[in-house]
Design a protein around this motif. Structure first.
Motif, PDB file in Angstrom:
ATOM      1  N   LYS A   1       0.827  -1.206   0.000  1.00 20.92           N
ATOM      2  CA  LYS A   1       0.000   0.000   0.000  1.00 20.92           C
ATOM      3  C   LYS A   1       0.859   1.254   0.000  1.00 20.92           C
ATOM      4  O   LYS A   1       0.584   2.223  -0.727  1.00 20.92           O
ATOM      5  CB  LYS A   1      -0.935   0.007   1.212  1.00 20.92           C
ATOM      6  CG  LYS A   1      -2.061  -1.004   1.157  1.00 20.92           C
ATOM      7  CD  LYS A   1      -2.892  -0.991   2.424  1.00 20.92           C
ATOM      8  CE  LYS A   1      -3.603   0.332   2.651  1.00 20.92           C
ATOM      9  NZ  LYS A   1      -4.435   0.303   3.878  1.00 20.92           N
ATOM     10  N   LEU A   2       1.905   1.250   0.823  1.00 22.41           N
ATOM     11  CA  LEU A   2       2.781   2.414   0.928  1.00 22.41           C
ATOM     12  C   LEU A   2       3.429   2.736  -0.413  1.00 22.41           C
ATOM     13  O   LEU A   2       3.485   3.906  -0.832  1.00 22.41           O
ATOM     14  CB  LEU A   2       3.846   2.159   1.991  1.00 22.41           C
ATOM     15  CG  LEU A   2       4.827   3.302   2.279  1.00 22.41           C
ATOM     16  CD1 LEU A   2       4.093   4.534   2.792  1.00 22.41           C
ATOM     17  CD2 LEU A   2       5.900   2.853   3.272  1.00 22.41           C
ATOM     18  N   ALA A   3       3.913   1.708  -1.092  1.00 25.02           N
ATOM     19  CA  ALA A   3       4.584   1.920  -2.383  1.00 25.02           C
ATOM     20  C   ALA A   3       3.620   2.477  -3.421  1.00 25.02           C
ATOM     21  O   ALA A   3       3.959   3.402  -4.182  1.00 25.02           O
ATOM     22  CB  ALA A   3       5.192   0.604  -2.871  1.00 25.02           C
ATOM     23  N   LYS A   4       2.422   1.931  -3.478  1.00 21.68           N
ATOM     24  CA  LYS A   4       1.434   2.426  -4.446  1.00 21.68           C
ATOM     25  C   LYS A   4       1.039   3.864  -4.134  1.00 21.68           C
ATOM     26  O   LYS A   4       0.929   4.711  -5.033  1.00 21.68           O
ATOM     27  CB  LYS A   4       0.196   1.523  -4.431  1.00 21.68           C
ATOM     28  CG  LYS A   4       0.404   0.147  -5.039  1.00 21.68           C
ATOM     29  CD  LYS A   4      -0.896  -0.645  -4.992  1.00 21.68           C
ATOM     30  CE  LYS A   4      -0.759  -2.000  -5.656  1.00 21.68           C
ATOM     31  NZ  LYS A   4      -2.022  -2.754  -5.656  1.00 21.68           N
TER      32      LYS A   4
ATOM     33  N   ARG B   1       1.682   4.716  -8.571  1.00 20.20           N
ATOM     34  CA  ARG B   1       1.784   3.675  -9.593  1.00 20.20           C
ATOM     35  C   ARG B   1       1.138   2.402  -9.058  1.00 20.20           C
ATOM     36  O   ARG B   1       0.934   2.258  -7.850  1.00 20.20           O
ATOM     37  CB  ARG B   1       3.249   3.405  -9.956  1.00 20.20           C
ATOM     38  CG  ARG B   1       4.013   4.630 -10.439  1.00 20.20           C
ATOM     39  CD  ARG B   1       5.493   4.312 -10.633  1.00 20.20           C
ATOM     40  NE  ARG B   1       6.274   5.475 -11.005  1.00 20.20           N
ATOM     41  CZ  ARG B   1       7.599   5.465 -11.173  1.00 20.20           C
ATOM     42  NH1 ARG B   1       8.277   4.329 -11.015  1.00 20.20           N
ATOM     43  NH2 ARG B   1       8.230   6.566 -11.519  1.00 20.20           N
ATOM     44  N   THR B   2       0.840   1.468  -9.950  1.00 19.80           N
ATOM     45  CA  THR B   2       0.166   0.236  -9.519  1.00 19.80           C
ATOM     46  C   THR B   2       0.984  -1.024  -9.727  1.00 19.80           C
ATOM     47  O   THR B   2       0.731  -2.042  -9.083  1.00 19.80           O
ATOM     48  CB  THR B   2      -1.169   0.071 -10.275  1.00 19.80           C
ATOM     49  OG1 THR B   2      -0.906   0.025 -11.695  1.00 19.80           O
ATOM     50  CG2 THR B   2      -2.120   1.220  -9.973  1.00 19.80           C
TER      51      THR B   2
ATOM     52  N   LYS C   1       6.695   2.604 -14.812  1.00 18.19           N
ATOM     53  CA  LYS C   1       5.361   2.155 -14.393  1.00 18.19           C
ATOM     54  C   LYS C   1       5.409   1.387 -13.070  1.00 18.19           C
ATOM     55  O   LYS C   1       4.380   1.115 -12.464  1.00 18.19           O
ATOM     56  CB  LYS C   1       4.747   1.245 -15.462  1.00 18.19           C
ATOM     57  CG  LYS C   1       4.440   1.926 -16.778  1.00 18.19           C
ATOM     58  CD  LYS C   1       3.825   0.926 -17.764  1.00 18.19           C
ATOM     59  CE  LYS C   1       3.502   1.591 -19.087  1.00 18.19           C
ATOM     60  NZ  LYS C   1       2.904   0.613 -20.054  1.00 18.19           N
ATOM     61  N   THR C   2       6.612   1.028 -12.635  1.00 18.49           N
ATOM     62  CA  THR C   2       6.772   0.145 -11.478  1.00 18.49           C
ATOM     63  C   THR C   2       6.767   0.937 -10.173  1.00 18.49           C
ATOM     64  O   THR C   2       7.599   1.818  -9.971  1.00 18.49           O
ATOM     65  CB  THR C   2       8.097  -0.647 -11.586  1.00 18.49           C
ATOM     66  OG1 THR C   2       8.208  -1.237 -12.887  1.00 18.49           O
ATOM     67  CG2 THR C   2       8.129  -1.748 -10.534  1.00 18.49           C
ATOM     68  N   ALA C   3       5.839   0.594  -9.303  1.00 18.81           N
ATOM     69  CA  ALA C   3       5.785   1.241  -7.989  1.00 18.81           C
ATOM     70  C   ALA C   3       6.918   0.746  -7.098  1.00 18.81           C
ATOM     71  O   ALA C   3       7.591   1.541  -6.435  1.00 18.81           O
ATOM     72  CB  ALA C   3       4.441   0.976  -7.325  1.00 18.81           C
ATOM     73  N   ALA C   4       7.113  -0.573  -7.069  1.00 17.03           N
ATOM     74  CA  ALA C   4       8.130  -1.137  -6.175  1.00 17.03           C
ATOM     75  C   ALA C   4       8.561  -2.506  -6.649  1.00 17.03           C
ATOM     76  O   ALA C   4       7.797  -3.234  -7.287  1.00 17.03           O
ATOM     77  CB  ALA C   4       7.604  -1.231  -4.742  1.00 17.03           C
ATOM     78  N   VAL C   5       9.784  -2.838  -6.307  1.00 15.09           N
ATOM     79  CA  VAL C   5      10.297  -4.207  -6.464  1.00 15.09           C
ATOM     80  C   VAL C   5      10.403  -4.800  -5.060  1.00 15.09           C
ATOM     81  O   VAL C   5      11.074  -4.250  -4.191  1.00 15.09           O
ATOM     82  CB  VAL C   5      11.676  -4.222  -7.144  1.00 15.09           C
ATOM     83  CG1 VAL C   5      12.223  -5.652  -7.194  1.00 15.09           C
ATOM     84  CG2 VAL C   5      11.591  -3.634  -8.544  1.00 15.09           C
TER      85      VAL C   5
END
Length: 398
Positions: free
Chosen positions: A117-120, A125-126, A179-183
């Motif tokens: 949730k924090l990353a988004k 980004r999704t 497009k990447t919120a998080a890895v």
């Protein structure tokens, strides 16, 4: 009158058709004791939980003291509670400056959910990226990040917009984009059978995330709190994540998890909407008191200093033609055999001989060795003798 075993099977939800059904009545230090008084050396620390051993007196005293002072008061984040404040402050003191803000939850899976949730929310980004053969928990969101379809197929549909990359495979880093919120990545993969990445891979991953504005999330739920020979696994690579996930070993046996980031990133939970992440029991005062006592015990007793040496002792003693190889770092090891069947027979024999070990979800032909950090060299010798005895027994039968 029904036995505890019968009642367990009747009233407790089961997670497999063949539970071990060992009935323990006491645990102390390196050992667990069954109802007959037989003791078992714990070589897996409750799956990486009891890093300071079972019922460490300092942790027990902290639990007792806090339970007598106050327990649950209010949902997380509203009241100033000293156990939470003191634990968060001490965590910040052993972490890099950018990891200064902790959100306490109840478990590792909850830490993953909060970090998703924090990353988004922070990046708007999704897309999330995780690794094949990863394990991040069994709740719906965490399960969506699991890199093994066998454990996911019965629960689809899961979260959309999730991509998977090969762990420790540089070309796949090109899948990380704006497009990447998080890895989400385990600093050292656990359920894949203890896979240690190359330092240049972790550095390239950090660089790619920086270039694309992607948050890097290190899951250290298994490898944190001294297990690999450093307080945190990422210290082996000189790379700092944007979000750090902890649980298991941080509570000394009490249930607690945490996701840790910078104050700047964590602030997004305060608005639009307000109360962006909620938990009733996260940061429970008794669990936080236990966590602080655990961290202080690791530091005061200097438990990390000999971890790598103890791991090397395991590797040097476990020599046998039937061992395909031993992977790992410190006291986070996987002993590989030719098949699950061979591994399971050896594990069963070890349990019969008073050594608790098991296998990995995504690597069932490998035996897990992850004892409390307090294990002595003599206990390592004893454990290895019993493992080798059972390897000889099983492999002679084969």
């Amino acid at each position: 009158m029904q036995t505890q075993r019968q009642l367990f099977l009747k009233h407790n939800a089961q997670t497999s058709e063949t539970p071990l059904l060992l009935e323990f009545v006491k645990a102390k230090g390196m050992y667990m004791y069954d109802q007959s008084g037989k003791k078992y050396m714990d070589l897996i620390a409750g799956i990486g939980v009891s890093n300071v051993g079972h019922c460490h007196p300092t942790v027990v005293e902290a639990v007792k003291k806090q339970a007598e002072t106050y327990m649950h008061l209010m949902v997380y984040g509203e009241f100033v509670q000293s156990p939470q404040v003191d634990f968060a402050k001490t965590l910040a003191s052993v972490l890099p400056e950018s990891l200064n803000c902790t959100y306490f939850v109840n478990s590792g899976a909850e830490a993953v959910e909060g970090a998703m949730k924090l990353a988004k929310r922070y990046t708007n980004r999704t897309e999330l990226i995780a690794c094949k053969n990863s394990y991040h928990g069994s709740t719906q969101g965490a399960l969506s990040l699991m890199g093994n379809e066998e454990f996911k197929q019965a629960y689809r549909p899961l979260l959309p917009d999730i991509l998977f990359i090969e762990f420790n495979h540089l070309p796949d880093l090109e899948k990380i984009t704006t497009k990447t919120a998080a890895v989400f990545i385990e600093t050292m993969q656990g359920e894949a059978g203890i896979r240690i990445p190359d330092s240049n891979y972790i550095k390239a991953l950090r660089k790619k995330c920086n270039e694309t504005g992607t948050l890097l999330v290190f899951d250290e739920i298994q490898c944190g709190f001294g297990r690999t020979g450093k307080m945190f696994g990422f210290e082996h690579f000189d790379v700092v994540p944007d979000i750090l996930l902890l649980a298991k070993g941080i509570g000394g046996g009490m249930p607690i998890g945490a996701f840790i980031s910078s104050s700047q990133i964590m602030t997004v939970f305060t608005n639009n909407p307000v109360l962006g992440h909620l938990t009733t029991f996260g940061g429970h005062p008794v669990s936080c008191a236990a966590g602080l006592a655990t961290l202080e015990t690791i530091l005061i007793e200097d438990l990390i200093t000999e971890v790598e040496q103890k791991g090397e002792l395991f590797k040097s003693l476990l020599k046998h033609p039937s061992i395909v190889g031993i992977r790992g770092k410190g006291l986070m090891l996987a002993v590989e055999f030719d098949s699950y069947e061979t591994n399971k027979k050896i594990i069963d024999g070890c349990i019969e001989d008073g050594i608790i070990t098991d296998w990995f979800l995504h690597c069932s032909n490998s035996m897990r060795i992850a004892p409390p950090l307090i294990i002595t060299k003599d206990e390592i010798q004893t454990a290895c003798n019993i493992i080798l005895k059972n390897i000889n027994s099983v492999c002679d039968l084969n």
